[in-house]
Write an enzyme that holds these catalytic residues in place. Sequence first.
Site, PDB file in Angstrom:
ATOM      1  N   ALA A 189      -7.885   7.577  -7.964  1.00 10.08           N
ATOM      2  CA  ALA A 189      -8.336   8.864  -8.498  1.00 10.08           C
ATOM      3  C   ALA A 189      -9.823   9.072  -8.237  1.00 10.08           C
ATOM      4  O   ALA A 189     -10.279  10.196  -8.019  1.00 10.08           O
ATOM      5  CB  ALA A 189      -8.041   8.941  -9.996  1.00 10.08           C
ATOM      6  N   GLY A 228      -3.974  11.615 -13.018  1.00 13.47           N
ATOM      7  CA  GLY A 228      -4.187  10.188 -12.791  1.00 13.47           C
ATOM      8  C   GLY A 228      -5.652   9.824 -12.874  1.00 13.47           C
ATOM      9  O   GLY A 228      -6.529  10.618 -12.500  1.00 13.47           O
ATOM     10  N   THR A 229      -5.916   8.605 -13.362  1.00 12.84           N
ATOM     11  CA  THR A 229      -7.297   8.147 -13.512  1.00 12.84           C
ATOM     12  C   THR A 229      -7.473   6.726 -12.977  1.00 12.84           C
ATOM     13  O   THR A 229      -8.421   6.035 -13.357  1.00 12.84           O
ATOM     14  CB  THR A 229      -7.713   8.173 -14.997  1.00 12.84           C
ATOM     15  OG1 THR A 229      -6.764   7.400 -15.760  1.00 12.84           O
ATOM     16  CG2 THR A 229      -7.770   9.583 -15.525  1.00 12.84           C
ATOM     17  N   GLN A 256      -7.530  -2.731   0.346  1.00 14.11           N
ATOM     18  CA  GLN A 256      -6.178  -3.062  -0.092  1.00 14.11           C
ATOM     19  C   GLN A 256      -5.769  -4.458   0.373  1.00 14.11           C
ATOM     20  O   GLN A 256      -5.088  -5.195  -0.345  1.00 14.11           O
ATOM     21  CB  GLN A 256      -5.202  -2.004   0.419  1.00 14.11           C
ATOM     22  CG  GLN A 256      -5.420  -0.649  -0.233  1.00 14.11           C
ATOM     23  CD  GLN A 256      -4.706   0.480   0.497  1.00 14.11           C
ATOM     24  OE1 GLN A 256      -4.418   0.393   1.691  1.00 14.11           O
ATOM     25  NE2 GLN A 256      -4.428   1.562  -0.221  1.00 14.11           N
ATOM     26  N   THR A 258       0.861  -1.184   0.000  1.00 14.30           N
ATOM     27  CA  THR A 258       0.000   0.000   0.000  1.00 14.30           C
ATOM     28  C   THR A 258       0.896   1.232   0.000  1.00 14.30           C
ATOM     29  O   THR A 258       2.119   1.127  -0.032  1.00 14.30           O
ATOM     30  CB  THR A 258      -0.915   0.024   1.243  1.00 14.30           C
ATOM     31  OG1 THR A 258      -0.129   0.381   2.388  1.00 14.30           O
ATOM     32  CG2 THR A 258      -1.563  -1.336   1.480  1.00 14.30           C
ATOM     33  N   CYS A 259       0.288   2.409   0.092  1.00 13.27           N
ATOM     34  CA  CYS A 259       1.101   3.623   0.165  1.00 13.27           C
ATOM     35  C   CYS A 259       1.796   3.734   1.516  1.00 13.27           C
ATOM     36  O   CYS A 259       2.700   4.549   1.682  1.00 13.27           O
ATOM     37  CB  CYS A 259       0.244   4.857  -0.087  1.00 13.27           C
ATOM     38  SG  CYS A 259      -1.040   5.126   1.152  1.00 13.27           S
ATOM     39  N   ASN A 260       1.379   2.905   2.482  1.00 16.05           N
ATOM     40  CA  ASN A 260       1.965   2.950   3.823  1.00 16.05           C
ATOM     41  C   ASN A 260       3.007   1.877   4.083  1.00 16.05           C
ATOM     42  O   ASN A 260       3.814   2.007   4.993  1.00 16.05           O
ATOM     43  CB  ASN A 260       0.871   2.780   4.893  1.00 16.05           C
ATOM     44  CG  ASN A 260      -0.110   3.924   4.906  1.00 16.05           C
ATOM     45  OD1 ASN A 260       0.257   5.059   4.662  1.00 16.05           O
ATOM     46  ND2 ASN A 260      -1.365   3.622   5.166  1.00 16.05           N
ATOM     47  N   ARG A 261       2.965   0.777   3.303  1.00 10.93           N
ATOM     48  CA  ARG A 261       3.793  -0.380   3.666  1.00 10.93           C
ATOM     49  C   ARG A 261       3.953  -1.329   2.484  1.00 10.93           C
ATOM     50  O   ARG A 261       3.199  -1.268   1.506  1.00 10.93           O
ATOM     51  CB  ARG A 261       3.147  -1.148   4.805  1.00 10.93           C
ATOM     52  CG  ARG A 261       1.868  -1.886   4.431  1.00 10.93           C
ATOM     53  CD  ARG A 261       1.142  -2.494   5.611  1.00 10.93           C
ATOM     54  NE  ARG A 261       0.694  -1.439   6.513  1.00 10.93           N
ATOM     55  CZ  ARG A 261       1.281  -1.175   7.692  1.00 10.93           C
ATOM     56  NH1 ARG A 261       2.304  -1.897   8.109  1.00 10.93           N
ATOM     57  NH2 ARG A 261       0.836  -0.200   8.451  1.00 10.93           N
TER      58      ARG A 261
END
Length: 409
Positions: free
Chosen positions: A186, A181-182, A114, A46-49
Amino acid sequence: MPVLAIGLSHHQVSSDALTQFTAAAERAGEQLREAHGVHGLITLATCNRCELFVDSENFHQTVRLARDLLGKAGVPDLAPITDVYGLRNAVRHLFEVACGLDSMVVGEAEIAGQVRKALRRSSEQASPPLHRLFQMALGTSKQVANATMLGAMGRSVASVALDLAESRHGALRGKQALLIGTGAYAGVVTADLLRRGAEVSVYSSSGRAAAFATTHPVTPLTDAELPAALGTTQALIACSGRGRTAYHLTSRQLTEARGQAAELLPVVDLALGRDVSPELATTPGIDLIDLDVVGQCTPNDHVESLERARKLIDVAVENYLQAERTRLADPAIVAVRSYVNQIVAQELGDVTAHNSPEQTALVARSLRRVANTLLHQPSVRAQESARNGELGDFMSALEEVFGIEVTGQ
């Protein structure tokens, strides 16, 4: 429980380092799946890990191999600092992650999706224990969301970033916002921008802006229209998440497009792989809000909800481990049933040879009823022994008393 987790998160490294680690983890994971004693693997990114959840027979050997493969895959400096969780700790960690307790934004709304996506993507490589682990993590996440205020208070990383942009530059209502971004994320960002009253234009380097605009109330932009839009936009949000080596936007592009514009432009970069150049952090006229900035400005003050969530997770972890320990008794139960059923089959063979079909059917029903009655208590005791960590004693007794050798462990 033969599961372990190894990886990095926003707690240890910057988003740039995490992007590099994620790419390496994908390569290392492919090789790790083929290693001896590894029965399954799920990659949660993910954007965190980015973490590898592994079903393995040998904890220490697998950790050493994973770190070696990560180092060879391009992150020799990051591999040694990876977090490692084993057995009970790995189960608890995944449950906390799925419930949003370990996110950059505590209670974030997207994390369960996620986790579900990670399970779906790794479905063919995941062993049955990993499938059950991730499914129960998702069930626990839903329970926590319903039983605490985290579900109501949990916000996405995007909403926190946009809150920060508004606190620095005023409300977005009535302002021109340009979205780069799509992809799936987004849509989340667009909904948040529209809720705040912004007028949204969308650009995609892959040419999908027009298609995106058919399902969202936004204005699509072409390559030719992008420079003018960069010059007039009052907020820029990038979230393509492609992790490309070449940035979608550079300092030079924005400087040339904006000319002598006096107003400070908030640039929100939500892409793990960075959509905009980090040089924008020092570019005059630009206020760059990236994932690292969001992480530093995130409030974690849901004390009562966090306490309630952790108690629910405590119960879920115990339930999961109890269920998995009980499963260890399955081979012993199968062995006992096979032993008894073999005796029943032999007796029925003799009965069939000397009696009518009607008489044989009556005897068969009686024998099976007796067999099921006899098997009930050993089955219950096998499960109890497994839960109490005494299955070895139970199997030794089977071999000593009946000569039954349990296989399949």
